[in-house]
Design a protein around this motif. Sequence first.
Motif, PDB file in Angstrom:
ATOM      1  N   MET A  19       1.060  -1.176  -0.128  1.00 54.36           N
ATOM      2  CA  MET A  19       0.016  -0.098   0.065  1.00 54.36           C
ATOM      3  C   MET A  19       1.004   1.176  -0.019  1.00 54.36           C
ATOM      4  SD  MET A  19      -2.732   1.450   2.858  1.00 54.36           S
ATOM      5  CE  MET A  19      -4.240   0.098   2.558  1.00 54.36           C
ATOM      6  N   GLN A  20       0.803   2.127  -1.079  1.00 52.27           N
ATOM      7  CA  GLN A  20       1.648   3.329  -0.908  1.00 52.27           C
ATOM      8  C   GLN A  20       0.829   4.229  -0.417  1.00 52.27           C
ATOM      9  OE1 GLN A  20       4.335   3.497  -2.776  1.00 52.27           O
ATOM     10  NE2 GLN A  20       4.422   1.210  -3.597  1.00 52.27           N
ATOM     11  N   LEU A  21       1.577   5.362   0.612  1.00 52.63           N
ATOM     12  CA  LEU A  21       1.004   6.352   1.363  1.00 52.63           C
ATOM     13  C   LEU A  21       1.887   7.489   0.941  1.00 52.63           C
ATOM     14  CD1 LEU A  21       0.957   4.614   4.894  1.00 52.63           C
ATOM     15  CD2 LEU A  21      -1.016   5.179   3.502  1.00 52.63           C
ATOM     16  N   VAL A  22       1.376   8.787   0.617  1.00 58.20           N
ATOM     17  CA  VAL A  22       2.080   9.720   0.076  1.00 58.20           C
ATOM     18  C   VAL A  22       1.502  10.941   0.903  1.00 58.20           C
ATOM     19  CG1 VAL A  22       2.226  11.572  -1.879  1.00 58.20           C
ATOM     20  CG2 VAL A  22       2.215   9.084  -2.392  1.00 58.20           C
ATOM     21  N   ARG A  81       2.965  17.424  -8.370  1.00 57.88           N
ATOM     22  CA  ARG A  81       3.214  15.980  -8.012  1.00 57.88           C
ATOM     23  C   ARG A  81       2.000  15.234  -7.040  1.00 57.88           C
ATOM     24  NH1 ARG A  81       9.323  13.998  -8.968  1.00 57.88           N
ATOM     25  NH2 ARG A  81       9.670  14.722 -10.996  1.00 57.88           N
ATOM     26  N   TRP A  82       1.725  16.286  -6.104  1.00 52.08           N
ATOM     27  CA  TRP A  82       0.657  15.772  -5.256  1.00 52.08           C
ATOM     28  C   TRP A  82      -0.409  15.768  -5.734  1.00 52.08           C
ATOM     29  CZ3 TRP A  82      -0.773  13.753  -0.785  1.00 52.08           C
ATOM     30  CH2 TRP A  82      -2.271  14.055  -0.216  1.00 52.08           C
ATOM     31  N   ASP A  83      -0.776  17.093  -6.785  1.00 54.01           N
ATOM     32  CA  ASP A  83      -2.046  17.072  -7.353  1.00 54.01           C
ATOM     33  C   ASP A  83      -2.172  15.804  -8.547  1.00 54.01           C
ATOM     34  OD1 ASP A  83      -2.636  19.541  -6.065  1.00 54.01           O
ATOM     35  OD2 ASP A  83      -1.769  20.696  -7.811  1.00 54.01           O
ATOM     36  N   ALA A  84      -0.962  15.606  -8.957  1.00 56.28           N
ATOM     37  CA  ALA A  84      -1.182  14.574 -10.389  1.00 56.28           C
ATOM     38  C   ALA A  84      -1.490  13.082  -9.400  1.00 56.28           C
ATOM     39  CB  ALA A  84       0.390  14.265 -10.776  1.00 56.28           C
ATOM     40  N   THR A  97      -2.017  19.980  10.097  1.00 58.47           N
ATOM     41  CA  THR A  97      -1.388  20.487   9.113  1.00 58.47           C
ATOM     42  C   THR A  97      -1.222  19.534   8.116  1.00 58.47           C
ATOM     43  OG1 THR A  97       0.638  19.663  10.579  1.00 58.47           O
ATOM     44  CG2 THR A  97      -0.378  21.980  11.096  1.00 58.47           C
ATOM     45  N   ALA A  98      -1.716  18.401   8.268  1.00 57.14           N
ATOM     46  CA  ALA A  98      -1.198  17.251   7.335  1.00 57.14           C
ATOM     47  C   ALA A  98      -2.299  16.750   6.166  1.00 57.14           C
ATOM     48  CB  ALA A  98      -0.601  16.233   7.921  1.00 57.14           C
ATOM     49  N   GLN A  99      -1.717  16.421   5.177  1.00 56.56           N
ATOM     50  CA  GLN A  99      -2.558  15.642   4.212  1.00 56.56           C
ATOM     51  C   GLN A  99      -1.937  14.553   3.679  1.00 56.56           C
ATOM     52  OE1 GLN A  99      -3.226  19.103   1.420  1.00 56.56           O
ATOM     53  NE2 GLN A  99      -5.220  18.213   1.251  1.00 56.56           N
ATOM     54  N   VAL A 100      -2.425  13.530   3.798  1.00 62.53           N
ATOM     55  CA  VAL A 100      -1.938  11.805   3.478  1.00 62.53           C
ATOM     56  C   VAL A 100      -2.849  11.322   2.530  1.00 62.53           C
ATOM     57  CG1 VAL A 100      -0.967   9.928   4.335  1.00 62.53           C
ATOM     58  CG2 VAL A 100      -0.554  11.859   5.558  1.00 62.53           C
ATOM     59  N   ARG A 101      -2.591  10.798   1.376  1.00 62.40           N
ATOM     60  CA  ARG A 101      -3.102   9.857   0.581  1.00 62.40           C
ATOM     61  C   ARG A 101      -2.892   8.398   0.624  1.00 62.40           C
ATOM     62  NH1 ARG A 101      -7.312  10.486  -2.956  1.00 62.40           N
ATOM     63  NH2 ARG A 101      -7.654   9.179  -4.680  1.00 62.40           N
ATOM     64  N   ALA A 102      -3.585   7.656   0.857  1.00 62.22           N
ATOM     65  CA  ALA A 102      -3.423   5.914   1.004  1.00 62.22           C
ATOM     66  C   ALA A 102      -4.298   5.716  -0.447  1.00 62.22           C
ATOM     67  CB  ALA A 102      -4.127   5.403   2.115  1.00 62.22           C
ATOM     68  N   LYS A 113       3.345   5.848 -13.183  1.00 65.26           N
ATOM     69  CA  LYS A 113       4.365   6.442 -13.191  1.00 65.26           C
ATOM     70  C   LYS A 113       4.391   7.761 -12.370  1.00 65.26           C
ATOM     71  CE  LYS A 113       2.453   9.359 -17.180  1.00 65.26           C
ATOM     72  NZ  LYS A 113       2.911   9.693 -18.551  1.00 65.26           N
ATOM     73  N   ASP A 114       3.099   8.156 -11.977  1.00 60.14           N
ATOM     74  CA  ASP A 114       2.913   9.352 -11.143  1.00 60.14           C
ATOM     75  C   ASP A 114       3.358   8.904  -9.705  1.00 60.14           C
ATOM     76  OD1 ASP A 114       2.312  11.414 -13.110  1.00 60.14           O
ATOM     77  OD2 ASP A 114       0.322  10.938 -12.834  1.00 60.14           O
ATOM     78  N   LEU A 115       3.196   7.715  -9.356  1.00 62.07           N
ATOM     79  CA  LEU A 115       3.642   7.361  -7.940  1.00 62.07           C
ATOM     80  C   LEU A 115       5.089   7.221  -7.913  1.00 62.07           C
ATOM     81  CD1 LEU A 115       0.759   4.848  -6.495  1.00 62.07           C
ATOM     82  CD2 LEU A 115       1.574   6.986  -5.470  1.00 62.07           C
ATOM     83  N   ALA A 116       5.632   6.458  -9.182  1.00 63.73           N
ATOM     84  CA  ALA A 116       7.056   6.057  -9.198  1.00 63.73           C
ATOM     85  C   ALA A 116       8.072   7.272  -9.104  1.00 63.73           C
ATOM     86  CB  ALA A 116       7.410   5.327 -10.520  1.00 63.73           C
ATOM     87  N   LYS A 117       7.420   8.455  -9.492  1.00 66.06           N
ATOM     88  CA  LYS A 117       8.232   9.554  -9.450  1.00 66.06           C
ATOM     89  C   LYS A 117       8.567  10.138  -7.963  1.00 66.06           C
ATOM     90  CE  LYS A 117       6.542  11.535 -13.867  1.00 66.06           C
ATOM     91  NZ  LYS A 117       5.637  12.566 -14.464  1.00 66.06           N
ATOM     92  N   LEU A 118       7.756   9.693  -7.284  1.00 66.82           N
ATOM     93  CA  LEU A 118       7.956  10.366  -5.893  1.00 66.82           C
ATOM     94  C   LEU A 118       8.909   9.800  -4.998  1.00 66.82           C
ATOM     95  CD1 LEU A 118       4.068  10.497  -5.035  1.00 66.82           C
ATOM     96  CD2 LEU A 118       5.432  12.243  -6.295  1.00 66.82           C
ATOM     97  N   GLN A 119       9.659  10.511  -4.194  1.00 70.35           N
ATOM     98  CA  GLN A 119      10.667   9.875  -3.477  1.00 70.35           C
ATOM     99  C   GLN A 119      10.230   9.258  -2.175  1.00 70.35           C
ATOM    100  OE1 GLN A 119      13.948  12.671  -2.863  1.00 70.35           O
ATOM    101  NE2 GLN A 119      13.783  13.456  -4.878  1.00 70.35           N
ATOM    102  N   VAL A 120      10.922   8.333  -1.664  1.00 76.60           N
ATOM    103  CA  VAL A 120      10.890   7.741  -0.541  1.00 76.60           C
ATOM    104  C   VAL A 120      11.760   8.418   0.533  1.00 76.60           C
ATOM    105  CG1 VAL A 120       9.838   5.527  -1.304  1.00 76.60           C
ATOM    106  CG2 VAL A 120      12.280   5.785  -1.004  1.00 76.60           C
ATOM    107  N   GLY A 121      12.699   9.206   0.253  1.00 78.05           N
ATOM    108  CA  GLY A 121      13.552   9.834   1.160  1.00 78.05           C
ATOM    109  C   GLY A 121      12.796  11.186   1.555  1.00 78.05           C
TER     110      GLY A 121
END
Length: 244
Positions: A19-22, A81-84, A97-102, A113-121
């Motif tokens: 499960m990806q969390l952004v 990238r968040w919008d994408a 203060t936070a926004q998180v998408r599961a 591809k839009d998830l793959a672009k996002l950094q895990v660091g």
Amino acid sequence: MSENVQRPDRPDHENPWAMQLVVHRVKADPAHHEDVVEAAAQAVVQLLDDERSRTGEWAEQVEHWRAGWIRKVVRRADGARWDAVQSLPGVTVAHGTAQVRAFVPGPLQPLPKDLAKLQVGGTEFPRGGREDAPAAPAAPAVVAPTTPAAPAAFVEVEITPLEEISTGKTAAQAGHAAQLLYEQMGEGERATWRADGFRVRLLPSDEAAWEEPGDAVRVIDAGLTEVDGPTETARAHRHRALGE
């Protein structure tokens, strides 16, 4: 930040799923660590409880993922990238203060591809000081007209005080704890928690309290990142009335 919880009765899939969390990151005004962690845990449970996950279009993917290790990968996204990624199937939680998408679980590779672009660091966020932040709006109660309103309720999550772990890893561990508790609950308990928007509260780390697990649901991390070997990283406690 890939986090894996082993389940002795459920070996991992040959081709791992997650499960990806952004987390939405605004450099000029970053969210608070505590808000990020709570929002992540809430987003995980909201996605699992969504009718699309239980009986609808997401159910097959969610069930396949749950049949193995409950891997979660935490990423960050700024601006466009968040919008994408908002168009990808999932649930977004705004909390404090936070926004998180599961996102609906899927194979680790290939990713959209839009998830793959996002950094895990870079998933560390400022800690403490959120007493000055505006409170998140209370979630509306969802009850039938003839059903008495359920009391406000929440789940408390503890993170190990024995390890230093990043916001990203903490968010994943809190998500694991909230998920495992949700899966253990009866429908009555779930309904009470659901009526309050699946609210989660992060408890301060306390070594003395950590020595007494009580009846908490416990998360044993596989130890692939940030901690060595199988390590107890998080706990979740059953909902309690707020008494407001």
